[in-house]
Design an enzyme around this catalytic site. Structure first.
Site, PDB file in Angstrom:
ATOM      1  N   MET A  30       0.834  -1.196   0.000  1.00 18.14           N
ATOM      2  CA  MET A  30       0.000   0.000   0.000  1.00 18.14           C
ATOM      3  C   MET A  30       0.878   1.260   0.000  1.00 18.14           C
ATOM      4  O   MET A  30       0.421   2.347   0.335  1.00 18.14           O
ATOM      5  CB  MET A  30      -0.949   0.007   1.195  1.00 18.14           C
ATOM      6  CG  MET A  30      -1.997  -1.082   1.122  1.00 18.14           C
ATOM      7  SD  MET A  30      -3.528  -0.701   2.024  1.00 18.14           S
ATOM      8  CE  MET A  30      -2.926  -0.432   3.677  1.00 18.14           C
ATOM      9  N   GLY A  36      11.266  -2.936   5.361  1.00 12.29           N
ATOM     10  CA  GLY A  36      10.563  -4.210   5.314  1.00 12.29           C
ATOM     11  C   GLY A  36      10.058  -4.531   3.916  1.00 12.29           C
ATOM     12  O   GLY A  36      10.179  -5.670   3.435  1.00 12.29           O
ATOM     13  N   HIS A  37       9.497  -3.526   3.249  1.00 14.40           N
ATOM     14  CA  HIS A  37       9.039  -3.736   1.869  1.00 14.40           C
ATOM     15  C   HIS A  37      10.219  -4.039   0.946  1.00 14.40           C
ATOM     16  O   HIS A  37      10.134  -4.917   0.071  1.00 14.40           O
ATOM     17  CB  HIS A  37       8.325  -2.480   1.344  1.00 14.40           C
ATOM     18  CG  HIS A  37       7.070  -2.132   2.084  1.00 14.40           C
ATOM     19  ND1 HIS A  37       6.980  -1.037   2.895  1.00 14.40           N
ATOM     20  CD2 HIS A  37       5.851  -2.729   2.117  1.00 14.40           C
ATOM     21  CE1 HIS A  37       5.759  -0.953   3.400  1.00 14.40           C
ATOM     22  NE2 HIS A  37       5.055  -1.976   2.952  1.00 14.40           N
ATOM     23  N   GLN A 153      -2.653 -12.062   8.176  1.00 16.92           N
ATOM     24  CA  GLN A 153      -2.885 -11.828   6.751  1.00 16.92           C
ATOM     25  C   GLN A 153      -2.175 -12.888   5.914  1.00 16.92           C
ATOM     26  O   GLN A 153      -2.737 -13.429   4.957  1.00 16.92           O
ATOM     27  CB  GLN A 153      -2.394 -10.433   6.374  1.00 16.92           C
ATOM     28  CG  GLN A 153      -2.438 -10.127   4.894  1.00 16.92           C
ATOM     29  CD  GLN A 153      -1.988  -8.704   4.612  1.00 16.92           C
ATOM     30  OE1 GLN A 153      -2.764  -7.765   4.750  1.00 16.92           O
ATOM     31  NE2 GLN A 153      -0.739  -8.536   4.229  1.00 16.92           N
TER      32      GLN A 153
END
Length: 283
Positions: A30, A36-37, A153
Site C-alpha cells: 500500500m 521491510g518492503h 494476513q
C-alpha cells in the site's frame, strides 16, 4: 523500472516476459515503503527473473472510522526506493482501475477472517482477500511475497490460495525491525516522539511472554494477561494479546509445540501489530 497504471498495460508487459521464459515474483503493497518492503523486493529478486510491485491503498479493507483518507501516500519516494532496489515493474492503479464498478463478488476466508485483528476490524480481511485475489489474477505471478509482521494476513492468503487453487507459491519474509525492536510499519510515522519511545515495549512484551513460556509457564492465558497489564501500564490500549498455534492461529495448549504470540495495541490513535513465532521443541 517500468511503471504502468492499467491492467491491460500490466498484462502486456508480463505477456512479453512470459514469451521469453521469465519467472515472475510479486510484492503487493500500500506504499509508504520502508526497509521491510524493500526486503520483500530483494528476496523476490533472488528467486524470480522479474519482480512486480504494486502500490494501491485498498479502500475495501478500511473500516468507516479508519485512516483510509489519511493513510500516507509517498509515491515519488516509493518509486525512487523501488528503482534502487531493482524492481522491474511498478503497478500503480487508481481506485477506478481496480474497482471499475461496485464488486458483486466477495471473498471471505472462513473463521480466520474473524480472529484477532478480524474481531476488532470487521470486514477488514474480506477486503484484503478480495484485493489480493484480484491482484493475483492480474499479475499471475509464480511467487507471492508477504511480510510475516502481518502473520494473520499471511495465513489467510495462504488459505485462500489453497482453497481456490491459485497457481502461486506464497512465501513469508521475516519481519524487519528498528534497532530497538519495533517492527517496521507505515503507521509508525503517526507516532509522536514520546509514543515512538514507548512503542518498542510491544515487542518486549512478546519476548517476555515467550521467555515465560519457555521457562515452563503453561497457563498461556495468565501469561498473556500479565503482558496485557504491563502494556496498559505503559500507556497502550490493548486490542488483543494471544498465544496461538502457529498452524491455524487458534488458542494454544501446553501440548502444542509450535507457537505464535500475536498482539495488537494502540498508542493514542495509532494501532500497532506484532507477533513472535517460536518452537518449544528447540529449547
Amino acid at each position: 523500472m517500468q511503471i504502468v497504471t492499467t491492467v491491460a498495460a500490466l498484462r502486456e508487459v508480463i505477456r512479453q516476459w512470459r514469451q521469453t521464459g521469465h519467472s515472475v515474483g510479486f510484492v503487493p503493497t500500500m506504499g509508504n515503503l520502508h526497509a521491510g518492503h524493500i526486503k520483500l523486493v530483494s528476496t523476490a529478486k533472488k528467486q524470480a527473473d522479474k519482480v512486480v510491485v504494486s502500490i494501491f491503498v485498498n479502500p475495501t479493507q478500511f473500516g468507516p472510522n479508519e485512516d483510509f483518507a489519511s493513510y500516507p501516500r509517498t509515491e515519488q519516494q516509493d518509486q525512487e526506493k523501488l528503482i534502487a532496489s531493482g524492481a522491474d515493474l511498478l503497478f500503480l492503479p487508481a481506485v477506478t482501475e481496480m474497482y471499475p464498478q461496485a464488486a458483486q463478488t466477495g471473498i471471505s476466508v472462513g473463521s480466520l477472517s474473524g480472529l484477532h485483528c478480524g474481531a476488532n476490524r470487521p470486514g477488514h480481511f474480506d477486503g484484503v482477500a478480495l484485493v489480493v485475489c484480484k491482484l493475483l489474477n492480474m499479475v499471475q505471478p509464480d511467487l507471492l511475497l508477504l511480510g510475516e509482521k502481518d502473520f494473520q494476513q499471511l495465513t489467510l492468503i495462504r488459505q485462500m490460495v489453497a482453497d481456490l487453487n491459485i497457481p502461486v507459491a506464497v512465501q513469508g519474509v521475516t519481519t524487519v525491525r528498528e534497532d530497538d525492536g519495533l517492527a517496521m510499519s507505515s503507521r509508525n510515522g503517526y507516532l509522536s516522539v514520546e509514543q515512538r519511545q514507548q512503542a518498542p515495549k510491544l515487542y518486549q512484551a512478546l519476548c517476555k511472554a515467550r521467555d515465560d513460556i519457555l521457562a515452563g509457564h503453561d497457563d498461556y492465558r495468565a501469561v498473556a494477561a500479565q503482558q496485557c497489564q504491563n502494556l496498559q501500564q505503559a500507556g497502550f490500549t490493548v486490542d488483543y494479546f494471544s498465544v496461538c498455534r502457529s498452524a491455524d492461529l487458534r488458542p494454544a495448549s501446553a501440548s502444542d509445540a509450535n507457537l505464535l504470540i500475536l498482539a495488537a495495541a494502540k498508542l493514542g490513535t495509532t494501532r500497532l501489530i506484532d507477533n513472535l513465532y517460536f518452537s518449544k521443541t528447540n529449547n
